[in-house]
Design an enzyme around this catalytic site. Structure first.
Site, short mmCIF file in Angstrom:
data_model
loop_
_atom_site.label_atom_id
_atom_site.label_comp_id
_atom_site.label_asym_id
_atom_site.label_seq_id
_atom_site.Cartn_x
_atom_site.Cartn_y
_atom_site.Cartn_z
N ASP A 197 0.88 -1.16 0.00
CA ASP A 197 0.00 0.00 0.00
C ASP A 197 0.92 1.21 0.00
O ASP A 197 1.60 1.47 0.98
CB ASP A 197 -0.89 0.00 1.25
N ASP A 214 -6.05 -7.62 -3.03
CA ASP A 214 -6.70 -6.76 -2.02
C ASP A 214 -7.84 -5.94 -2.60
O ASP A 214 -8.19 -4.91 -2.06
CB ASP A 214 -5.63 -5.83 -1.39
#
Ligand SMILES: [Zn+2]
Length: 287
Positions: free
Chosen positions: A14, A124
């Protein structure tokens, strides 16, 4: 029983979230040094998956341009596994053109370094668009991995299946039924290791169409697990009959594609609450 356990070293990246992009770059530079050193010096540790997104290469080289050759060599050797995306997308909240551009930029980035991972890898994303098989096929990709969105209510209790789009575009799916991080920081203490894996193995076994299953070894922004070899020995000791190997997602796809028959699902996957593989409600937390 899935007696061959494929341990796939990876990180999920991320780029910014509850931290800034600059903070994540610091983590990335530290993680990459350990990853590259392991791949360069230990032939028993042959692969590392860079989360399916080339933006991490861009970020890394913005800080460490002097390591470009080193990085490129590991990619050329197939040890550092990159692409196919530029960045991890969330298919249900962006425009279709953005998904196509994402794959296009990822492909162009990979061409400068070496082979790209030919898997629509979406560990994700919060739901899968029905157009994804078509978009992936358009880039020559016929394999896909994701975690969320499907369940037994979609038509199969298996974690490997064909996914066919409206225009008959088709991919083989390898689901991550418990997410991408079930093998993060596997504990070396046997009791703790067993407590973790006793929860996961029955779910993986139940969904698998082959005797191979995946234990992705990594998590968000996490460094490599240096003692993984000790852990592998302990898994084999705790679970007689199961063998472990450091592997790539592609190796498991090759096994799935040998299976005599796979179920076929169609359409989008937006089933959010039921864990297909245990029947339990999934809480909106990470495992
Ligand atoms: Zn994420």
């Amino acid at each position: 029983m899935a007696d061959q356990i494929h341990i796939v070293p990876h990180f999920h990246w991320d780029r910014e979230w509850y931290f800034t992009a600059e903070e994540s770059k610091i983590l990335l530079v530290n993680d990459m040094e350990e990853i590259m050193e392991m791949l360069e010096t230990n032939p028993e540790y042959p692969y590392f998956v860079m989360d399916g997104q080339t933006s991490v290469l861009e970020d890394y080289l913005s800080v460490k341009p002097e390591n470009k050759e080193r990085l490129t060599e590991l990619i050329r050797q197939g040890k550092l596994i990159i692409g196919p995306w530029y960045t991890q997308t969330d298919e249900m909240v962006v425009g279709g053109e953005s998904i196509v551009r994402n794959l296009l930029y990822g492909k162009m980035d990979c061409e400068a370094f070496g082979p790209r991972m030919m898997i629509g890898y979406l560990p994700d994303s919060f739901g899968q668009t029905a157009r994804l098989p078509q978009i992936l096929n358009g880039f020559g990709i016929d394999r896909c991995m994701f975690w969320r969105g499907t369940s037994e209510r979609m038509g199969t209790a298996k974690t490997e299946f064909f996914w066919v789009g409206d225009d008959d575009a088709k991919v083989v799916v390898q689901l991550l039924p418990l997410g991408y991080a079930i093998g993060k920081y596997l504990p070396a203490e046997e009791q703790a290791l067993k407590e973790r894996l006793d929860k996961y193995f029955p779910v993986l076994d139940r969904g698998a169409v082959t005797d191979h299953s995946l234990l992705p070894n990594g998590h968000d922004q996490m460094p490599i697990q240096k003692n993984i070899f000790e852990i592998m020995e302990k898994i084999e000791a705790c679970y007689p009959g199961r063998k472990t190997v450091i592997s790539r997602y592609e190796d498991v796809f090759e096994e799935i594609e040998k299976a005599p028959a796979l179920d076929t699902l169609t359409g989008e996957f937006l089933d959010g609450n039921i864990c297909a593989y245990t029947g339990a409600f999934i809480l909106p937390v990470r495992i």
